[in-house]
Enzyme design. Sequence first.
Site, PDB file in Angstrom:
ATOM      1  N   ASP A 101      48.448  21.749  92.535  1.00  0.00           N
ATOM      2  CA  ASP A 101      47.174  21.091  92.218  1.00  0.00           C
ATOM      3  C   ASP A 101      47.376  19.582  92.133  1.00  0.00           C
ATOM      4  O   ASP A 101      48.502  19.109  91.930  1.00  0.00           O
ATOM      5  CB  ASP A 101      46.639  21.585  90.866  1.00  0.00           C
ATOM      6  CG  ASP A 101      46.387  23.078  90.859  1.00  0.00           C
ATOM      7  OD1 ASP A 101      46.133  23.640  91.937  1.00  0.00           O
ATOM      8  OD2 ASP A 101      46.458  23.669  89.762  1.00  0.00           O
TER       9      ASP A 101
HETATM   10  N1  URA Z   1      49.793  27.175  89.323  1.00  0.00           N
HETATM   11  C1  URA Z   1      48.777  26.339  88.981  1.00  0.00           C
HETATM   12  O1  URA Z   1      47.909  26.699  88.203  1.00  0.00           O
HETATM   13  N2  URA Z   1      48.765  25.101  89.528  1.00  0.00           N
HETATM   14  C2  URA Z   1      49.715  24.650  90.367  1.00  0.00           C
HETATM   15  O2  URA Z   1      49.654  23.488  90.815  1.00  0.00           O
HETATM   16  C3  URA Z   1      50.768  25.514  90.698  1.00  0.00           C
HETATM   17  C4  URA Z   1      50.787  26.765  90.158  1.00  0.00           C
END
Ligand code: URA
Length: 229
Positions: A101
């Site tokens: 993310d």
């Molecule tokens: N899980 C998440 O919630 N976000 C990420 O960026 C990676 C794994």
Amino acid sequence: MRLDKFICKSTELTKTQAVELILEGRAKINSDVVTLESTQVHENNQVTLNGKELVARPFRYILMNKPANTICSNIDEAYPSLFNYIEEGNNEELHIAGRLDADTTGLVLITDDGHWSYNIITPNKKCEKVYRVGLRKPIVEDAEKQFAEGVQLQGELQLTRPAKLDIITPQEVLLTITEGKFHQVKRMFSAIGNKVVSLHRKKIGSISLDVNEGQWRYLTEEEVNSFSK
Ligand code: URA
């Protein structure tokens, strides 16, 4: 690798230009004219285009430490693309083996080899990803057991695969998972009544993050081969 991709990787031609030349009968594999762009080129095949032998550029395998407020996309969107940090050219050929993310930091593997990244991404290969997670509230006592048994994520039919929790402090933990559903880690903690306030990926398979934020390096041959089984 498909013939059109092989031609793109060994020349400066775009995919459209490569396909046009293939359709015109200008490409040969082992002296046979091939007019189907999806024909597979195998390791020992000799490929010629307009009578000239082609040698494909080798695949690239990159490790990067993703800063916050960058996105795992080939183009800039609300945040700048991670690829702005890689100055090697032909970045449109690259993709990310397991996106993070925008607000997540840490280890990202980047490549133009789709077979290799499949081994990292598919849950069937059980490739472990380790995250350091900061939590809004102290972790509940039976969290380890809940994650080992699998939790129900909203909107999913199946429980999450067994995951391992290591508690560093009540509000800082390490989580090891072998799958990568959308927002998986955040949703797993939400499923046990908590909230992720910081998220950092430390390790994928046997590869640990060893460059500073915003920096990258090529993987060694040994590291590349560690995912090929
Ligand atoms: N899980 C998440 O919630 N976000 C990420 O960026 C990676 C794994």
